[in-house]
Design an enzyme around this catalytic site. Structure first.
Site, short mmCIF file in Angstrom:
data_model
loop_
_atom_site.label_atom_id
_atom_site.label_comp_id
_atom_site.label_asym_id
_atom_site.label_seq_id
_atom_site.Cartn_x
_atom_site.Cartn_y
_atom_site.Cartn_z
N ASP A 1 0.87 -1.17 0.00
CA ASP A 1 0.00 0.00 0.00
C ASP A 1 0.91 1.23 0.00
O ASP A 1 2.13 1.13 0.12
CB ASP A 1 -0.97 -0.02 1.20
CG ASP A 1 -2.20 0.84 0.91
OD1 ASP A 1 -2.16 1.66 -0.03
OD2 ASP A 1 -3.23 0.71 1.61
N TYR A 2 0.30 2.36 -0.16
CA TYR A 2 1.00 3.63 -0.34
C TYR A 2 2.00 3.87 0.81
O TYR A 2 1.59 4.09 1.94
CB TYR A 2 -0.05 4.74 -0.34
CG TYR A 2 0.33 6.00 -1.06
CD1 TYR A 2 -0.10 6.25 -2.36
CD2 TYR A 2 1.09 6.96 -0.42
CE1 TYR A 2 0.23 7.43 -3.00
CE2 TYR A 2 1.42 8.13 -1.06
CZ TYR A 2 0.98 8.36 -2.35
OH TYR A 2 1.30 9.53 -2.98
#
Ligand code: BGC
Length: 740
Positions: free
Chosen positions: A281-282
C-alpha cells in the site's frame, strides 16, 4: 554479450512475442536474461503522478526515473495523453524499452460512478457487481489504465471505520461471492483485450479489524479468526484468478502486514499458490519504521522484499536500497528476480509487449466515457442498491399526483457528495444527477417545494425557519440528508455515528411543526448510521448510500415506485456507537439472554441498550410483502459424501411486483471451536409478480460447513446443525439436520 547482440535479441524477443503469445514464461525468462539487477529492481518501483491531474509532467523526477529504467509502474497517471507521454519515454528512451503499468483507484466506477461499494453490496446482485466493474474497466482502460486497486475485500464490522464504505460489509460468504464478481468484471475473460484491467485484492490482511475503528490502527486476532473470517474473501479472489494483491497498512498480531512473511509467503504463495504480483500500500513499507518493526529505510526495504512485497508503492525504498541489500546478501537476488518476473508477467498478459500503446486511443477514450448505456446501468444499480429501512404509514412510494412535496436538506440539490468517496474521475461538477433533478422527471415544478435548511456539518441554523415554513406548506415531506463524501473512506473514522451536524435538530423541528404529516428521510452516507432518534421522528427511511452519477435518478425511481426497493443491509446498523462492533454472526457466549426473560440479570447484555441492532444484517423492506412458507429439507441427515437440499416457498402477498433476496443460514450447534450463532451460506435474488409464488432450493454439503479448528485444519465436525431460509438475519431457527 555485446550491446549490439543484446538489441538483436530484444528485436527477436518482441517479434517472437506476437507469434507465441501465450508462452509468457519463456518470454519473461528471455527478457530477464537481458536485465541487470538494477533494471530488475526498477520494475519493482511504482511512483505516483500528480493526483487528479490529467497526467504527470514527463520532465519531472518521474521522467528521470523512467529514463533510468528505475520505474515499472505508475499510479495516478491517466488519460490517453498523460499515459502516452510517459509510456513513450519508457518504450523509446530506456535500454530495454519495457512498458510501464498504469494503476489507479477505480473503486466504484471510473467516470460513470456507481453506488459506493457498501451500497452496491446491498443489491446482493452479483451480476450488477460484475457489470459495474466491467463498465469501470471499459472506461478506465480507455483512458490508458491497466490496473485498478480494487476490490477492497476487507471484512468490516466496525462502522466507525471510514473504509467500510469501500467493501462489501460484514459477512464472509457474501463478501467472498462479491469479491469474485468484481474480479470477473475488471479482468474479464481475457486480459489481453484492451478493455480489461488487472484487479487487485486489498488490503491483505485484517485491515478491517482496526482497533476501535481507527484507521491504520493495530489488529490483534487469533489465527482461527483470521482464517475463518478475514482470509476467505481474499482466497476467493485467488480462485477467481485475481492478478494482483495489495499488502496493508495495519500490523497483524505485532507484525505489520507489509512485512509479514506469514501472510504473504506462507499463506498467499505457499498455501494458496498465488502467482500474481503483490504491491505494497502507499508507502506502507516505509511505515514499517514508525510501526517499530524496521530500524531505518534500508531495513524496511529488506523486510518488505523478504516478506514478499514485490512492488514498492511510492516509497522510494526499493529503488534506493535493494541493490546494496542484494550485494550484502541481506536480500536474496532470487526474491528480486521473482518479483520482477511477476511484474513482467502482468505486462505480458495485458499485451503490453505486443503493443505498449494498446490502451492509448484517443477515439476510444472520447467514445467510451459516460456512454448512455453505462448511465442507464448506473441508474438501475443505484435503485437496486438502496435499502428501505422503515416504511411506516406507507409514506413511500410517493404519488405523482400529490399536490406539493417539500424536499428539504443539504443533499437535495447536491451533485458533489452524491458520488461518495474514491470516485476516481467521476465528474462532481455538473455530470451527476441530483435528487432534485431526479424528482423533476416525476413532478411538475409547481408540485416541488425546496429548502436546503442547513449544511451537512456547519453549525449555522439560519436556514431552519425557511425549511420549517416550506415543510408546513407541503402535503408530504422528503428530507435528503446524510454525511459528506469525505466523511467515509480512508482516514475518515468517526466516533459518533449520528447524522452529522445540526441535521438531526432540523429533522426534530420539522416533525414538531408537522406532527401528522408523512415524512420520508432519504439518507446518503458511507457507513451504518445511528438512526435511533430518526426511526421515531420520521415515517420512512430510505438508505440510498452515496448512489453515484445517476444517483438522483435511481433514488427517484425508488421514491416514486418505478423501482420497488429490494436492497438489504450487508452491515448491521447499531442502536448506538456503544454496541460496536456488532454483527449478526457473533458467538452465543456462556450467558446468552434467555428468550423468555430478556431482562434477566448476569447475562451478556448492557444495562442501558438491548443487544439487538436497530437494523439487522440482511434487513430491507419492499413496497410489497413476501411470505416464506413450507421449509422442507430433503433429509434430516447429511452424510459426509452427500448433499441435502433445503427449499422454501416464497409468495409475493402484496400488490406490487418485486425482487426478494432469500437468505440461507446455518448454525453449527456444538463444535471443537465455538461457531457463530448463525452463518449465511447461500442467497438467491428472485423476481416475483404480485400474487406469484416460487419455490427456492439450496443445496448443502459438508463443504458449506467446514471451518478452521484450533489445529488450523479446515474440517467439518459431525453433529447437529440448525438451518433456516429467511428474509433477513433476524429470525429464530426452527429446523435441524444432523451430519453423520
Ligand atoms: C489506500 C489504498 C489505495 C492506495 C493508492 C492508499 O492510501 O490505502 O487503498 O489503493 O492509497 O491510492
Amino acid at each position: 554479450m555485446t550491446l549490439k547482440a543484446k538489441y538483436f535479441l530484444i528485436v527477436i524477443f518482441f517479434f517472437g512475442n506476437s507469434i507465441f503469445a501465450q508462452n509468457y514464461e519463456a518470454k519473461v525468462d528471455s527478457l530477464m536474461n537481458l536485465m541487470t539487477l538494477q533494471e530488475k529492481i526498477g520494475q519493482t518501483v511504482m511512483y505516483s503522478g500528480s493526483w487528479d491531474q490529467t497526467g504527470p509532467i514527463v520532465g519531472s523526477d518521474n521522467g528521470k526515473y523512467i529514463r533510468e529504467g528505475n520505474m515499472g509502474a505508475m499510479l495516478n497517471a491517466f488519460t490517453v495523453k498523460g499515459t502516452f507521454d510517459l509510456q513513450k519515454v519508457a518504450v523509446e528512451e530506456t535500454r530495454l524499452g519495457i512498458p510501464l503499468l498504469f494503476g489507479y483507484d477505480v473503486i466504484h466506477g471510473h467516470r460513470t460512478i456507481f453506488p459506493i461499494n457498501l451500497g452496491l453490496s446491498a443489491s446482493w446482485d452479483l451480476n450488477m457487481v460484475e457489470e459495474s466493474s466491467r463498465i469501470a474497466a471499459e472506461e478506465a482502460s480507455a483512458e490508458g489504465l491497466h490496473w485498478t486497486f480494487a476490490p477492497m475485500v476487507d471484512i468490516a464490522r466496525d462502522p466507525r471505520w471510514g473504509r467500510v464504505s469501500e467493501g462489501a460489509g460484514e459477512d464472509v460468504y457474501l463478501g467472498s461471492q462479491i469479491a469474485k464478481a468484481y474480479v470477473k468484471g475488471f479482468q474479464g475473460d481475457d486480459l489481453s483485450k484492451h478493455n480489461t484491467i488487472l484487479a487487485c485484492a486489498k488490503h491483505f490482511v485484517g485491515y478491517g479489524a482496526a482497533q476501535a475503528g481507527r484507521d491504520y490502527h493495530t489488529v490483534n486476532m487469533d489465527e482461527g479468526e483470521l482464517r475463518n473470517v478475514y482470509l476467505p474473501p481474499f482466497k476467493a479472489t485467488v480462485e477467481a484468478g485475481v492478478e494482483t494483491f495489495m499488502s496493508a497498512f495495519n500490523e497483524l498480531n505485532g507484525v505489520p502486514t507489509s512485512g509479514n512473511k506469514f501472510t504473504l509467503r506462507d499463506i498467499l504463495r505457499d498455501e494458496w499458490g498465488f502467482k500474481g504480483l503483490v504491491v505494497s500500500d502507499y508507502i506502507s513499507i516505509n511505515e514499517l519504521i514508525p510501526h517499530g518493526f524496521a530500524k531505518d529505510s534500508t531495513d524496511a526495504a529488506r523486510i518488505g522484499m523478504n516478506a514478499g512485497v514485490d512492488m514498492d508503492m511510492v516509497g522510494h525504498l526499493y529503488r534506493k536500497f535493494l541493490k546494496e541489500l542484494v550485494e550484502q546478501g541481506k536480500v536474496s537476488e532470487s526474491y528480486v528476480s521473482d518479483a520482477c518476473r511477476r511484474i513482467l508477467m502482468a505486462k505480458f498478459k495485458l499485451g503490453l509487449f505486443d503493443d505498449p500503446y494498446r490502451y492509448i486511443d484517443e477515439k476510444r477514450e472520447a467514445e467510451t466515457k459516460y456512454k448512455p448505456e453505462f448511465l442507464t446501468k448506473a441508474r438501475e444499480i443505484a435503485a437496486a442498491s438502496s435499502v428501505l429501512l422503515q416504511n411506516k404509514n406507507k409514506a413511500l412510494p410517493l404519488s405523482k399526483s400529490t399536490k406539493t412535496i417539500a424536499f428539504i436538506g443539504p443533499l437535495v440539490k447536491d451533485e458533489y457528495d452524491i458520488l461518495g468517496n474514491w470516485a476516481a474521475k467521476g465528474d462532481r461538477n455538473g455530470k451527476a444527477v441530483s435528487v432534485f433533478e431526479g424528482i423533476s422527471e416525476y413532478l411538475k415544478p409547481n408540485q416541488i417545494l425546496y429548502a436546503k435548511g442547513c449544511d451537512i456539518l456547519k453549525d449555522d441554523a439560519s436556514g431552519f425557519d425557511e425549511a420549517i415554513n416550506t415543510s408546513k406548506k407541503a402535503d408530504v415531506i422528503v428530507l435528503v440528508m446524510g454525511e459528506g463524501h469525505h466523511m467515509s473512506g480512508e482516514a475518515a473514522s468517526r466516533t459518533n455515528l449520528k447524522i452529522p451536524g445540526i441535521q438531526p435538530q432540523l429533522i426534530k423541528k420539522i416533525r414538531e411543526a408537522n406532527p401528522n404529516k408523512k415524512i420520508v428521510l432519504v439518507l446518503m452516507n458511507g457507513r451504518p448510521i445511528n438512526l435511533s432518534d430518526e426511526v421515531i421522528l420520521v415515517d420512512t427511511i430510505l438508505e440510498a448510500w452515496f448512489p453515484g452519477t445517476m444517483g438522483g435518478a435511481g433514488v427517484s425511481d425508488v421514491l416514486f415506485g418505478t423501482y420497488n426497493p429490494s436492497g438489504k443491509l450487508t452491515m448491521t446498523f447499531p442502536r448506538n456507537v456503544g454496541q460496536v462492533p456488532i454483527y449478526y454472526n457473533m458467538k452465543n457466549t456462556g450467558r446468552p439472554i434467555p428468550d423468555n426473560n430478556p431482562n434477566e440479570d448476569y447475562k451478556s447484555s448492557y444495562i442501558d441498550t438491548p443487544n439487538t441492532p436497530l437494523f439487522a444484517f440482511g434487513h430491507g423492506l419492499s413496497y410489497t410483502t413476501f411470505q416464506y412458507s413450507d421449509l422442507k429439507l430433503s433429509s434430516n441427515t447429511l452424510t459426509f459424501s452427500g448433499e441435502i437440499s433445503a427449499s422454501v416457498t416464497v409468495t409475493n402477498t402484496g400488490t406490487t411486483d418485486g425482487n426478494e433476496i432469500i437468505q440461507l443460514y446455518v448454525h453449527d450447534k456444538v463444535a471443537s471451536v465455538t461457531r457463530p450463532v448463525k452463518e449465511l451460506k447461500g442467497f438467491q435474488k428472485i423476481f416475483l409478480k404480485k400474487g406469484e409464488s416460487k419455490t427456492v432450493t439450496f443445496t448443502i454439503s459438508v463443504e458449506d460447513l467446514k471451518f478452521y479448528n484450533n489445529e488450523m485444519h479446515y474440517a467439518v465436525e459431525p453433529g447437529e446443525f440448525e438451518i433456516a431460509i429467511a428474509p433477513s438475519s433476524n429470525f429464530k431457527f426452527k429446523n435441524n439436520f444432523t451430519l453423520e
